[in-house]
Design a protein around this motif. Structure first.
Motif, PDB file in Angstrom:
ATOM      1  N   THR A 199       2.033   8.850  -5.119  1.00  0.00           N
ATOM      2  CA  THR A 199       2.291   7.766  -4.160  1.00  0.00           C
ATOM      3  C   THR A 199       1.190   7.560  -3.135  1.00  0.00           C
ATOM      4  O   THR A 199       1.105   6.487  -2.555  1.00  0.00           O
ATOM      5  N   GLU A 200       0.373   8.551  -2.853  1.00  0.00           N
ATOM      6  CA  GLU A 200      -0.613   8.364  -1.789  1.00  0.00           C
ATOM      7  C   GLU A 200      -1.873   7.684  -2.314  1.00  0.00           C
ATOM      8  O   GLU A 200      -2.301   7.942  -3.439  1.00  0.00           O
ATOM      9  N   MET A 201      -2.462   6.833  -1.460  1.00  0.00           N
ATOM     10  CA  MET A 201      -3.709   6.161  -1.809  1.00  0.00           C
ATOM     11  C   MET A 201      -4.836   6.840  -1.038  1.00  0.00           C
ATOM     12  O   MET A 201      -4.789   6.925   0.185  1.00  0.00           O
ATOM     13  N   PHE A 202      -5.829   7.342  -1.769  1.00  0.00           N
ATOM     14  CA  PHE A 202      -6.992   7.944  -1.093  1.00  0.00           C
ATOM     15  C   PHE A 202      -8.189   7.857  -2.010  1.00  0.00           C
ATOM     16  O   PHE A 202      -8.052   7.751  -3.230  1.00  0.00           O
ATOM     17  N   ALA A 203      -9.370   7.878  -1.392  1.00  0.00           N
ATOM     18  CA  ALA A 203     -10.599   7.829  -2.179  1.00  0.00           C
ATOM     19  C   ALA A 203     -10.712   9.114  -2.997  1.00  0.00           C
ATOM     20  O   ALA A 203     -10.352  10.198  -2.503  1.00  0.00           O
ATOM     21  N   ASN A 241      -5.223   5.699   6.953  1.00  0.00           N
ATOM     22  CA  ASN A 241      -6.472   6.308   7.394  1.00  0.00           C
ATOM     23  C   ASN A 241      -7.576   6.058   6.380  1.00  0.00           C
ATOM     24  O   ASN A 241      -8.726   5.797   6.738  1.00  0.00           O
ATOM     25  N   GLU A 242      -7.207   6.135   5.101  1.00  0.00           N
ATOM     26  CA  GLU A 242      -8.188   5.945   4.035  1.00  0.00           C
ATOM     27  C   GLU A 242      -8.594   4.480   3.904  1.00  0.00           C
ATOM     28  O   GLU A 242      -9.771   4.166   3.769  1.00  0.00           O
ATOM     29  N   VAL A 243      -7.601   3.586   3.934  1.00  0.00           N
ATOM     30  CA  VAL A 243      -7.916   2.189   3.613  1.00  0.00           C
ATOM     31  C   VAL A 243      -8.759   1.558   4.719  1.00  0.00           C
ATOM     32  O   VAL A 243      -9.545   0.644   4.459  1.00  0.00           O
ATOM     33  N   LEU A 294       0.824  -1.207   0.000  1.00  0.00           N
ATOM     34  CA  LEU A 294       0.000   0.000   0.000  1.00  0.00           C
ATOM     35  C   LEU A 294       0.861   1.262   0.000  1.00  0.00           C
ATOM     36  O   LEU A 294       0.542   2.240  -0.672  1.00  0.00           O
ATOM     37  N   ARG A 324     -12.056  12.483  -4.494  1.00  0.00           N
ATOM     38  CA  ARG A 324     -12.875  13.477  -3.788  1.00  0.00           C
ATOM     39  C   ARG A 324     -12.901  14.802  -4.539  1.00  0.00           C
ATOM     40  O   ARG A 324     -11.975  15.123  -5.280  1.00  0.00           O
ATOM     41  N   ILE A 339     -10.885  11.924   9.402  1.00  0.00           N
ATOM     42  CA  ILE A 339     -10.065  10.933   8.675  1.00  0.00           C
ATOM     43  C   ILE A 339      -8.682  11.484   8.328  1.00  0.00           C
ATOM     44  O   ILE A 339      -7.706  11.141   8.967  1.00  0.00           O
ATOM     45  N   CYS A 340      -8.587  12.320   7.306  1.00  0.00           N
ATOM     46  CA  CYS A 340      -7.266  12.862   6.957  1.00  0.00           C
ATOM     47  C   CYS A 340      -7.406  14.067   6.023  1.00  0.00           C
ATOM     48  O   CYS A 340      -8.464  14.307   5.455  1.00  0.00           O
ATOM     49  N   VAL A 341      -6.327  14.799   5.909  1.00  0.00           N
ATOM     50  CA  VAL A 341      -6.264  15.935   4.981  1.00  0.00           C
ATOM     51  C   VAL A 341      -5.326  15.531   3.848  1.00  0.00           C
ATOM     52  O   VAL A 341      -4.126  15.352   4.066  1.00  0.00           O
ATOM     53  N   VAL A 342      -5.883  15.338   2.663  1.00  0.00           N
ATOM     54  CA  VAL A 342      -5.060  14.871   1.537  1.00  0.00           C
ATOM     55  C   VAL A 342      -4.404  16.053   0.839  1.00  0.00           C
ATOM     56  O   VAL A 342      -3.175  16.127   0.716  1.00  0.00           O
ATOM     57  N   ILE A 364      -1.909   8.954   5.415  1.00  0.00           N
ATOM     58  CA  ILE A 364      -3.122   9.085   4.595  1.00  0.00           C
ATOM     59  C   ILE A 364      -3.560   7.722   4.057  1.00  0.00           C
ATOM     60  O   ILE A 364      -4.740   7.371   4.107  1.00  0.00           O
ATOM     61  N   ASP A 365      -2.584   6.924   3.564  1.00  0.00           N
ATOM     62  CA  ASP A 365      -2.919   5.607   3.000  1.00  0.00           C
ATOM     63  C   ASP A 365      -3.705   4.763   4.006  1.00  0.00           C
ATOM     64  O   ASP A 365      -4.745   4.189   3.678  1.00  0.00           O
TER      65      ASP A 365
END
Lengths: 425, 175
Positions: B92-96, A374-376, A231, B98, B169-172, A371-372
């Motif tokens: 590189t970052e994985m996020f939904a 928290n999202e997953v 991930l 948005r 959750i997070c700040v992308v 972030i990876d």
């Protein structure tokens, strides 16, 4: 009035047997039933049997309460508590709830005080949680007031047992807890001390975020080394954690605590058979400012990273020059808070402080790899809440394998074996 | 660092002429519109271009700042780190997926010394995920120092101080 300063002990009561019949744990140890992530009753039982049960719960760092009168808000499981340091320097912890009408009275993250006063009727408590004064105790002009036999001590705040090790604070609502060192076991104590080696700490700051999902998913995340290599593109690309690194995954004898130790290679990993299997590996990626990832050697540890979980609520991270303690705060079955406390050493010079602050971009609610995760976790929670029911699978590796593989679910199986015992499931 | 160091409280209007205030306020507002559009349209690679080479960007929780704690949620010192942040988000970052929408308001120019303009604005960011209602991601205040060259502004320092201490959750994307 009875003694209200003690917590009612639900932890040793047998759970409602009739009610628990509806929950059936699969026989196959590689399956995890989905209801442990979504069920209200299970979440309630976890508070009683785990967090208020026979556990040491992390609640903060001594450096967060540096002086007499310093305090922070914290939690034991889901329950708001206050952690203080008294005039003699001793640390106390008690429920953040007035003994009178039950108000959660402390509404600031941190501060300094001589007493805590509930604003509703001004019942006043000392730094150890003891009730000091009650207005109009004798009433007015001989009328009203508290009963003659009103017992101040019995109406103090509910107090928790406190223990510390090298600057980290743990609490328990149980009186018969073994010493923290015995709770961890010798192997985990050694790992714990690679992060907390006894040097005075410097607090850098605290992040807070609310995640959508069950709190155990976060424990799983740290015990699941398989995902770390896949991930987290940022980690793999810059060699901070790659499946081919020298890595050990270890659990204590009970299975509840675990640690992952990893040694990062010099420079970047080569494109080879390991990186070829990582779909997210970006060999073309170069940092414009690579100094951020520099490793300044500051201990004798042979590892460049340690990721430890202390059951039930602490994640302890040492990654390159980042130190962080993450507290897991359950908020019902589908939500939890993370409190990320980041620190360095008290004797860091300004250059080292700056280096740590820059490197902290990796973790947290805005971190390159934070972030990876928290999202997953929300992805898994969405699946559990919206999808058709099915068990989760944790089939990788073997329980009797050597500890130097990362492509394994061994530590997750260990945790759930312990969880079932503690929960009576 | 504490809040007073980020920006001393200045309750009076800036000691600039009305014409200067009007002009500078317009330039800051226009700059913030362009900044917000780049982020809200997903052009994260353009984000470092709003800053000078030696710029500092900080995203700070208000409670940390008030307690004098230096930890940032995002911290870039120099354009290299700004570019690395933009690259990490893009590759590189994985996020939904948005949508985000910045609303920037209460813009006030505090003063000008030589080619440095100081200003502050409030911001709020709305975030919308697939199959979910729009939520407030963050509200806060930008404490800015711009370099002005002719009619063009660049950020030399943007300190985004957020009230939303418990991050959802997070700040992308950087606020």
């Amino acid at each position: 009035m009875g003694n209200m300063t003690q917590f009612p002990d639900h932890s040793k009561e047998a759970p409602d047997a009739e009610r628990l019949k509806a929950y059936s744990w699969p026989d196959d140890p590689t399956l995890v039933p989905e209801w442990i992530y979504t069920d209200e009753y299970i979440a309630e039982l976890e508070q009683q049997r785990i967090f208020q049960g026979h556990t040491w719960n992390y609640c903060g760092l001594e450096v967060e309460v540096p002086e007499p009168g310093s305090y922070i808000r914290s939690y034991l499981g889901s329950m708001p508590i206050i952690v203080t340091r008294d005039e003699e320097g001793e640390i106390h912890a008690f429920e953040n709830r007035c003994a009178h009408r039950g108000a959660e009275f402390c509404k600031t993250y941190r501060g300094k005080t001589e007493t805590f006063i509930c604003p509703y009727h001004q019942w006043t408590y000392g730094l150890d949680g003891a009730l000091i004064s009650v207005p109009f105790r004798r009433g007015v002009k001989g009328k009203g007031g508290m009963p003659k036999d009103f017992d101040m001590e019995a109406n103090s705040l509910r107090r928790l047992n406190v223990t510390t090790r090298n600057g980290a604070i743990f609490v328990s609502s149980q009186d018969d807890m073994e010493p923290f060192e015995d709770y961890l076991g010798p192997m985990m104590v050694e790992q714990f001390d690679t992060v907390f080696d006894g040097r005075p700490l410097k607090l850098l700051g605290v992040h807070r975020n609310i995640l959508e999902g069950n709190w155990k998913l976060y424990q799983e995340n740290l015990k699941d080394t398989y995902h770390a290599t896949l991930l987290h593109t940022y980690l793999t690309t810059f060699g901070l954690f790659v499946a081919s690194n020298e890595t050990f995954v270890m659990t204590d004898d009970t299975g509840r605590h675990s640690t992952t130790c990893n040694r990062r290679p010099e420079g970047r990993p080569d494109a080879d058979e390991t990186t070829a299997e990582i779909g997210s590996f970006h060999s073309a990626m170069q940092l414009a400012d690579p100094s951020v990832l520099n490793y300044v050697k500051e201990s004798d540890s042979q590892w460049t990273s340690n990721a430890m979980t202390v059951w039930p609520n602490l994640v302890l991270i040492r990654q390159t020059n980042i130190f962080s303690a993450r507290q897991i705060v359950p908020m019902g079955p589908n939500k939890f808070m993370l409190i990320w406390c980041s620190f360095g050493y008290a004797d860091d010079d300004p250059e080292m402080l700056e280096h740590r602050l820059k490197q902290n971009n990796i973790f947290g609610p805005g971190g390159f790899i934070g972030i990876d995760d928290n999202e997953v976790i929300k992805f898994v929670a969405d699946g559990a809440q919206r999808g058709a029911g099915r068990d989760g699978v944790i089939p990788l590796g073997r329980d009797d394998e050597p500890s130097d593989t990362v492509i394994t679910d061994r530590a997750l199986r260990g945790m759930y074996s312990w969880y079932r015992k503690e929960m009576g499931l | 660092m504490n809040v007073d160091e980020i920006e001393p409280q200045i309750a009076e209007p800036a000691t600039l002429s009305l014409d200067d205030r009007r002009k500078l306020s317009f330039l800051v507002e226009e700059f913030n519109c362009l900044y917000a559009e780049a982020l809200d349209e997903g052009r994260i690679a353009d984000w470092p271009g709003f800053f000078t080479e030696d710029a500092v960007y900080k995203l700070l929780a208000r409670d940390n700042a008030e307690a004098g704690l230096p930890l940032s949620l995002m911290y870039c010192a120099g354009k290299g780190m700004l570019k690395d942040r933009a690259y990490a988000i893009e590759y590189t970052e994985m996020f939904a997926p948005r949508y985000t929408k910045h609303q920037i308001s209460n813009t006030r120019v505090l003063g000008r010394e030589g080619d440095i303009v100081t200003a502050r604005s409030n911001y709020s960011i709305f975030e919308t995920l697939v199959d979910e209602p729009t939520e407030i991601l963050q509200v806060g205040t930008y404490h800015d120092r711009f370099v002005i060259e002719g009619d063009r502004l660049l950020l030399k320092e943007r300190c985004a101080l957020y009230d939303t201490v418990c991050v959802p959750i997070c700040v992308v994307f950087p606020p």
